[in-house]
Design a protein around this motif. Sequence first.
Motif, PDB file in Angstrom:
ATOM      1  N   PRO A  36     -15.111  17.551  18.173  1.00 39.93           N
ATOM      2  CA  PRO A  36     -14.895  18.980  17.935  1.00 39.93           C
ATOM      3  C   PRO A  36     -13.780  19.560  18.793  1.00 39.93           C
ATOM      4  O   PRO A  36     -13.381  18.981  19.807  1.00 39.93           O
ATOM      5  CB  PRO A  36     -16.238  19.607  18.293  1.00 39.93           C
ATOM      6  CG  PRO A  36     -16.863  18.657  19.248  1.00 39.93           C
ATOM      7  CD  PRO A  36     -16.345  17.287  18.882  1.00 39.93           C
ATOM      8  N   VAL A  57     -20.373  19.302  16.484  1.00 40.45           N
ATOM      9  CA  VAL A  57     -19.342  20.194  15.950  1.00 40.45           C
ATOM     10  C   VAL A  57     -19.970  21.571  15.748  1.00 40.45           C
ATOM     11  O   VAL A  57     -20.911  21.721  14.966  1.00 40.45           O
ATOM     12  CB  VAL A  57     -18.786  19.666  14.610  1.00 40.45           C
ATOM     13  CG1 VAL A  57     -17.810  20.655  14.005  1.00 40.45           C
ATOM     14  CG2 VAL A  57     -18.128  18.309  14.800  1.00 40.45           C
ATOM     15  N   LEU A  59     -20.366  25.429  14.469  1.00 34.62           N
ATOM     16  CA  LEU A  59     -19.996  26.258  13.324  1.00 34.62           C
ATOM     17  C   LEU A  59     -20.378  27.693  13.645  1.00 34.62           C
ATOM     18  O   LEU A  59     -21.316  27.940  14.414  1.00 34.62           O
ATOM     19  CB  LEU A  59     -20.735  25.796  12.066  1.00 34.62           C
ATOM     20  CG  LEU A  59     -20.431  24.384  11.597  1.00 34.62           C
ATOM     21  CD1 LEU A  59     -21.429  23.956  10.527  1.00 34.62           C
ATOM     22  CD2 LEU A  59     -19.016  24.297  11.057  1.00 34.62           C
ATOM     23  N   PHE A  80     -15.322  26.893  11.579  1.00 37.76           N
ATOM     24  CA  PHE A  80     -15.273  25.947  12.688  1.00 37.76           C
ATOM     25  C   PHE A  80     -14.721  26.579  13.958  1.00 37.76           C
ATOM     26  O   PHE A  80     -14.834  25.994  15.031  1.00 37.76           O
ATOM     27  CB  PHE A  80     -14.416  24.729  12.312  1.00 37.76           C
ATOM     28  CG  PHE A  80     -15.070  23.870  11.283  1.00 37.76           C
ATOM     29  CD1 PHE A  80     -15.883  22.820  11.659  1.00 37.76           C
ATOM     30  CD2 PHE A  80     -14.896  24.112   9.940  1.00 37.76           C
ATOM     31  CE1 PHE A  80     -16.501  22.023  10.712  1.00 37.76           C
ATOM     32  CE2 PHE A  80     -15.497  23.322   8.976  1.00 37.76           C
ATOM     33  CZ  PHE A  80     -16.305  22.276   9.367  1.00 37.76           C
TER      34      PHE A  80
END
Length: 143
Positions: A36, A57, A59, A80
């Motif tokens: 990420p 990752v 969000l 993101f």
Amino acid sequence: LEKAKKSSPLPGMDINPYPLGGIFRMWAEDSAVIIPNKKSIIQAGAPPMANPMGQQVPLFACMEIAQEDENGKPVLPLFFELEDAQNAVSQAVSFDGGKADDFEVVGLNLPEAVSLLTNAKEETTAFQFVPPKSSLEHIRDYL
């Protein structure tokens, strides 16, 4: 990319745009690594010195800015990068009215989102993964 090539010299290392579903499947099968964005993991609550390698990752979403698809079903955009989510909230407020401070941007991670999607009933809200503006610009400049 150059820094990554120097610190981890793997043959064929490059920036390659792939569909998120395919990359996630490769990650789940231990065929790929998803690293990420460091700024995003910090914005999601990681300490400033956190190493992005091995992190989930993050969000970002705002439940109040879901849009309807062609069948009238709500579709929630998942971002993101925090700035992209905040910009979407600002854009929604400019079109629909209200105050941006009244809209909360919340965080979740990619495996949580995939789990929600795979376990969702047909009538629930769908997600739309929105690629980071910075990544799109980087890929455009790189190519």
